[in-house]
Scaffold this motif. Structure first.
Motif, short mmCIF file in Angstrom:
data_model
loop_
_atom_site.label_atom_id
_atom_site.label_comp_id
_atom_site.label_asym_id
_atom_site.label_seq_id
_atom_site.Cartn_x
_atom_site.Cartn_y
_atom_site.Cartn_z
N UNK A 1 0.63 -1.31 -0.25
CA UNK A 1 0.28 -0.41 0.56
C UNK A 1 1.26 1.14 -0.15
N UNK A 2 1.92 0.68 0.67
CA UNK A 2 3.02 2.53 1.13
C UNK A 2 1.51 3.49 1.68
N UNK A 3 2.32 4.88 1.00
CA UNK A 3 1.42 6.24 1.22
C UNK A 3 0.53 6.04 -0.20
N UNK A 4 0.12 5.58 -0.74
CA UNK A 4 -1.04 5.82 -1.82
C UNK A 4 -1.54 5.37 -2.01
N UNK A 5 -2.80 5.11 -0.60
CA UNK A 5 -4.36 4.37 -0.48
C UNK A 5 -5.41 4.76 -1.16
N UNK A 6 -4.74 4.67 -2.34
CA UNK A 6 -6.04 4.40 -3.53
C UNK A 6 -6.44 3.17 -3.88
N UNK A 7 -8.22 3.48 -2.72
CA UNK A 7 -9.27 1.82 -3.06
C UNK A 7 -9.36 1.49 -3.91
N UNK A 8 -9.48 2.75 -6.07
CA UNK A 8 -10.14 1.48 -6.61
C UNK A 8 -8.43 0.59 -6.98
N UNK A 9 -7.28 1.54 -7.18
CA UNK A 9 -5.87 0.87 -7.55
C UNK A 9 -5.80 -0.84 -6.98
N UNK A 10 -6.51 -0.28 -5.03
CA UNK A 10 -5.96 -1.68 -4.18
C UNK A 10 -7.02 -2.64 -4.42
N UNK A 11 -8.10 -2.47 -4.75
CA UNK A 11 -9.47 -3.23 -5.02
C UNK A 11 -9.13 -3.65 -6.26
N UNK A 12 -8.73 -3.06 -6.97
CA UNK A 12 -8.13 -3.71 -8.57
C UNK A 12 -7.46 -4.92 -8.46
N UNK A 13 -6.19 -4.47 -7.61
CA UNK A 13 -4.85 -5.50 -7.27
C UNK A 13 -5.57 -6.72 -6.75
N UNK A 14 -6.64 -6.88 -5.90
CA UNK A 14 -7.26 -7.84 -4.86
C UNK A 14 -7.55 -8.27 -6.11
N UNK A 15 -8.40 -8.03 -6.35
CA UNK A 15 -9.25 -8.34 -7.57
C UNK A 15 -8.51 -9.72 -8.69
N UNK A 16 -7.54 -9.28 -9.12
CA UNK A 16 -6.63 -9.72 -9.84
C UNK A 16 -6.11 -11.07 -9.55
N UNK A 17 -5.23 -10.63 -8.18
CA UNK A 17 -4.99 -11.87 -7.67
C UNK A 17 -5.72 -13.18 -7.07
N UNK B 1 -8.62 -13.49 -8.86
CA UNK B 1 -9.27 -13.93 -10.05
C UNK B 1 -8.55 -14.86 -11.25
N UNK B 2 -7.12 -14.24 -11.29
CA UNK B 2 -6.48 -14.36 -12.27
C UNK B 2 -7.18 -13.54 -13.66
N UNK B 3 -7.44 -12.98 -13.40
CA UNK B 3 -8.20 -11.97 -14.47
C UNK B 3 -7.36 -10.43 -14.29
N UNK B 4 -7.62 -10.20 -16.02
CA UNK B 4 -7.06 -8.82 -16.40
C UNK B 4 -8.99 -8.08 -16.62
N UNK B 5 -9.57 -7.60 -15.86
CA UNK B 5 -10.43 -6.78 -16.53
C UNK B 5 -10.01 -5.13 -16.11
N UNK B 6 -11.38 -4.23 -17.13
CA UNK B 6 -11.16 -2.80 -16.71
C UNK B 6 -12.74 -2.62 -16.34
N UNK B 7 -12.39 -2.21 -15.24
CA UNK B 7 -13.87 -1.73 -15.02
C UNK B 7 -13.98 0.15 -15.41
N UNK B 8 -15.25 0.53 -15.16
CA UNK B 8 -15.78 1.09 -14.85
C UNK B 8 -15.55 2.65 -14.16
N UNK B 9 -16.16 2.07 -13.02
CA UNK B 9 -15.99 2.06 -11.37
C UNK B 9 -15.70 1.86 -10.25
N UNK B 10 -15.83 2.09 -9.14
CA UNK B 10 -15.49 1.60 -8.53
C UNK B 10 -16.68 0.22 -7.49
N UNK B 11 -17.64 0.95 -7.72
CA UNK B 11 -18.81 0.12 -7.40
C UNK B 11 -19.01 -1.15 -8.64
N UNK B 12 -18.36 -1.43 -9.28
CA UNK B 12 -18.38 -2.41 -10.89
C UNK B 12 -17.49 -3.66 -9.71
N UNK B 13 -16.20 -2.78 -9.32
CA UNK B 13 -15.54 -3.40 -9.68
C UNK B 13 -15.52 -4.64 -8.49
#
Length: 528
Positions: free
Chosen positions: A230-246, A248-260
């Motif tokens: 995480x470090x000093x950049x607490x970006x909720x969208x970025x963190x959530x996307x990394x978790x999803x990729x880990x 699911x094993x998928x690399x999807x693009x999402x329009x917003x945080x809700x969809x992600x």
């Protein structure tokens, strides 16, 4: 002998200047005398670098002198690259077809020569004058020519430590944390609970988290796992996307945080989930609530390991009694240091080095990262003089609130000039970036960082060897200075899905840019 980045740059310059084909071309362009004068001045300055490297630690003025020299060295490399490019262009033109030759004959030779010599002579003169001014300052700075012989080192006791074997003195902490991962004390009403690892920098928080994350029993207990730096950049969208990729094993693009997060819920539904949030600095509990919304769908017994120096967020989450990770005891610290310096568990076979080893360990204040850094610096060196040099280094006396810094600076200071240059290049990448060794070595090669005169090894092999040396010494990245952008040669930016032009405003001032690299923090596929 410690070396500076300027030493590596001067090595590149001298190699270019002594190339016979290069010398032949500059003579034809009537700029050989200017380059010879520049070479003489550089030779005089190079003789001062050994003393300057040692004195820059405690003399700010010497550090500024070296910084000026480094920028001038880059300017010289730019000029020489300009000459080499022009020479290559002339050679290719001469090898082209007859029609090109007819057109070239219409242009007088004096005019083509005038273009290059006129364009570069003034630059070379300006650089030479600045170099001569630097040389004149040697008396004011107390710089002298030092003729040092390389110190002999014994390489017979080198050892390659497997992952996890260097975790010393943490058995009770690991067992306690492991029990908390598996146990259920009934204190949490949620399906997941937070397991904090709190402590000062360099005390071993990330190491403990890594041991738990890769524990075979832990792997078998949890259905899904994810690790986020995480470090000093607490970006909720970025963190959530990394978790999803880990998970699911998928690399999807999402329009917003809700969809992600809706997609993340589907992945975590009724699964026992382990998440490591490493190096958290954020203190806003509202952001925390937004981040963990999908985790409510996990199976009961899910865990979030959080490593942090900051206790404020944990206090807001209801942790009133936090057990900070303590520094190592003197005996454990001595054992860890011996393991990295000599490849053994203690100093029983090195009684003459033990007093110095104990003194150095005390300076490391029980911090595992400091002990590993200094131990690796002295790896397989059994010469007492080397150990005395480390113990007596003035770096230990530098004022800094972070106890880990002197040890890391010592490790950096001991690097060769080539390795310092390669390490500095790594600062282009953000913290938490997953390096691809093959790609990084190719980037180093493209920048011309390897000495081509070393014919015994290919650039690729040299690059991989350098990578392993740096990997063994450092766990953190250097940060770049944002001042004097016009002098920066290598810069990078974090790639995002949507980037506005304002992001690139800072690059306008970088007049001497050699590298502009777009990077992004990826997912460690091997950790799933």
């Amino acid at each position: 002998m410690a070396e500076t980045v300027a030493s590596a740059l001067l090595g590149v310059i001298f190699e270019k200047l002594t190339d016979e084909a290069f010398k032949k071309y500059v003579r034809s362009q009537k700029i050989h005398s200017e380059l010879n004068g520049l070479k003489t001045t550089l030779s005089n300055i190079k003789a001062l670098l050994s003393d300057a490297s040692n004195k820059e630690i405690t003399h700010e003025s010497v550090g500024l002198w070296l910084n000026s020299l480094q920028h001038l060295a880059y300017d010289i490399v730019d000029v020489l690259d300009d000459v080499a490019t022009e020479a290559m262009h002339r050679e290719l033109t001469q090898e082209s077809g007859a029609s090109t030759s007819k057109v070239r004959k219409l242009i007088p030779t004096c005019c083509t020569n005038f273009s290059l010599s006129h364009r570069l002579s003034s630059k070379i003169d300006s650089i030479t004058i600045k170099l001569q001014q630097l040389e004149k300052h040697k008396s004011d700075l107390g710089l002298i020519v030092k003729d040092e012989k390389p110190k002999s080192t014994s390489r017979g006791n080198e050892t390659s430590l497997p992952d996890g074997s260097s975790v010393v003195g943490r058995e009770s902490e690991i067992e306690k944390l492991r029990n908390k991962l598996f146990g259920d004390d009934g204190s949490s009403k949620e399906n997941f609970s937070v397991l904090p690892i709190v402590g000062m920098g360099g005390v071993g928080k990330t190491t403990l988290a890594r041991v738990l994350y890769n524990d075979p029993q832990v792997k078998g207990h949890f259905n899904l796992k994810a690790w986020v730096c995480v470090s000093d950049d607490f970006d909720i969208f970025k963190i959530s996307k990394i978790i999803f990729q880990a998970v699911s094993g998928e690399r999807k693009e999402f329009e917003d945080l809700n969809q992600l997060q809706m997609e993340l819920i589907k992945q975590l539904q009724d699964k026992r989930f382990l998440l490591v949030l490493d190096d958290v600095w954020h203190e806003n509990d509202d952001d925390w609530e937004k981040l963990v919304r999908p985790f409510h769908s996990c199976a009961h017994g899910s865990r979030i390991i959080m490593t942090t120096r900051k206790e404020e967020l944990l206090i807001k989450l209801g942790f009133n009694h936090l057990d900070s990770l303590k520094t190592l005891s003197h005996e454990d610290a001595l054992s860890l240091f011996a393991l990295h310096a000599l490849g053994v568990q203690n100093f029983d076979s090195y009684t003459t080095l033990k007093p110095l080893g104990e003194a150095i360990v005390k300076k490391c204040a029980g911090l595992p990262l400091a002990l590993k850094a200094i131990g690796t610096l002295l790896k397989a060196r059994t010469n007492e003089e080397d150990w005395e040099d480390v113990f007596n280094s003035e770096i230990w006396n530098l004022e800094n609130s972070d106890k880990i810094v002197p040890a890391l600076r010592l490790s950096y200071h001991d690097l060769s000039s080539n390795l310092k240059q390669l390490f500095a290049y790594c600062s282009l990448f953000p913290k938490g970036f997953l390096f691809d060794e093959e790609n990084l070595v190719l980037m180093w090669m493209a920048e011309g960082f390897f000495n081509q005169s070393n014919g015994a090894k290919s650039p690729e092999r040299l690059g991989h060897e350098y990578f392993e040396v740096l990997l063994s010494r450092f766990e953190n990245h250097m940060t770049t200075d944002t001042e004097a952008l016009e002098k920066h040669r290598h810069m990078s930016f974090t790639r995002e899905e949507y980037v506005g032009h304002q992001k690139f405003e800072a690059f306008k001032s970088a007049r001497s840019l050699r590298t502009l690299l777009g990077v992004s923090v990826g997912v460690d596929e091997s950790s799933k």
